[in-house]
Write a protein that holds these residues in place. Structure first.
Motif, mmCIF file in Angstrom:
data_model
loop_
_atom_site.group_PDB
_atom_site.id
_atom_site.type_symbol
_atom_site.label_atom_id
_atom_site.label_comp_id
_atom_site.label_asym_id
_atom_site.label_seq_id
_atom_site.Cartn_x
_atom_site.Cartn_y
_atom_site.Cartn_z
ATOM 1 N N LYS A 143 0.828 -1.208 0.000
ATOM 2 C CA LYS A 143 0.000 0.000 0.000
ATOM 3 C C LYS A 143 0.858 1.251 0.000
ATOM 4 O O LYS A 143 0.528 2.230 -0.659
ATOM 5 N N LYS A 144 1.958 1.197 0.745
ATOM 6 C CA LYS A 144 2.834 2.359 0.832
ATOM 7 C C LYS A 144 3.468 2.662 -0.527
ATOM 8 O O LYS A 144 3.572 3.832 -0.914
ATOM 9 N N LEU A 176 0.760 4.153 -2.817
ATOM 10 C CA LEU A 176 0.502 5.538 -2.414
ATOM 11 C C LEU A 176 1.644 6.449 -2.842
ATOM 12 O O LEU A 176 1.410 7.565 -3.340
ATOM 13 N N LEU A 177 2.862 5.982 -2.702
ATOM 14 C CA LEU A 177 4.028 6.751 -3.145
ATOM 15 C C LEU A 177 3.995 6.969 -4.663
ATOM 16 O O LEU A 177 4.323 8.055 -5.147
ATOM 17 N N CYS A 215 9.626 4.372 -7.848
ATOM 18 C CA CYS A 215 9.073 4.476 -6.496
ATOM 19 C C CYS A 215 9.036 3.121 -5.807
ATOM 20 O O CYS A 215 9.090 3.054 -4.582
ATOM 21 N N GLY A 241 10.360 2.683 -2.122
ATOM 22 C CA GLY A 241 9.507 2.124 -1.075
ATOM 23 C C GLY A 241 10.146 0.949 -0.371
ATOM 24 O O GLY A 241 10.008 0.766 0.836
ATOM 25 N N THR A 286 12.793 2.207 2.148
ATOM 26 C CA THR A 286 12.293 2.904 3.339
ATOM 27 C C THR A 286 11.419 2.012 4.218
ATOM 28 O O THR A 286 10.811 2.508 5.153
ATOM 29 N N ARG A 287 11.355 0.732 3.928
ATOM 30 C CA ARG A 287 10.479 -0.111 4.733
ATOM 31 C C ARG A 287 11.035 -0.296 6.144
ATOM 32 O O ARG A 287 12.227 -0.197 6.375
ATOM 33 N N GLU A 288 10.135 -0.595 7.047
ATOM 34 C CA GLU A 288 10.505 -0.697 8.459
ATOM 35 C C GLU A 288 11.037 -2.055 8.800
ATOM 36 O O GLU A 288 10.698 -3.043 8.284
#
Length: 113
Positions: free
Chosen positions: A2-3, A6-7, A104, A108, A111-113
């Motif tokens: 989803k991130k 959205l990005l 992107c 993404g 930058t994932r956690e």
């Protein structure tokens, strides 16, 4: 996923605004259409993958590769349709939008956690 989608949507809008400032309305629409041709199949792929993995977790790698293939074909077909049907196409805006939106996915993942 989803991130990343959205990005990609935010990137599409950003490139369209940037193109509008420097190239006018035709460039903005070219960038928006090309960016949308990239993120819409990606969003459908993510939705499809999330549903299919819940239904059958053992086949998830197969679903991933088939879905990825379908997504790539869909992006190529949508971009071909844009090129054929949109008469006021501004190529630099379209190409910039495709490059930014498709990259992107990598941003993404970084930058994932």
């Amino acid at each position: 996923m989803k991130k990343i989608v959205l990005l990609q949507i935010v990137a599409t809008i950003g490139v369209a605004v940037f193109s509008a400032l420097f190239g006018g309305e035709g460039a903005a629409l070219s960038a928006f259409l090309a960016g949308s041709a990239c993120w819409i199949p990606n969003a459908l792929f993510a939705l499809n993958l999330s549903v299919l993995v819940k239904l059958s977790p053992t086949y998830s790698p197969l679903f991933f590769f088939i879905g990825e293939f379908v997504k790539i074909i869909a992006i190529a077909l949508l971009i071909c349709l844009i090129v054929m049907l949109y008469e006021d196409l501004v190529w630099p805006a379209m190409i910039a939008s495709v490059i930014v939106v498709l990259n992107c996915s990598f941003l993404g993942l970084l930058t994932r956690e």
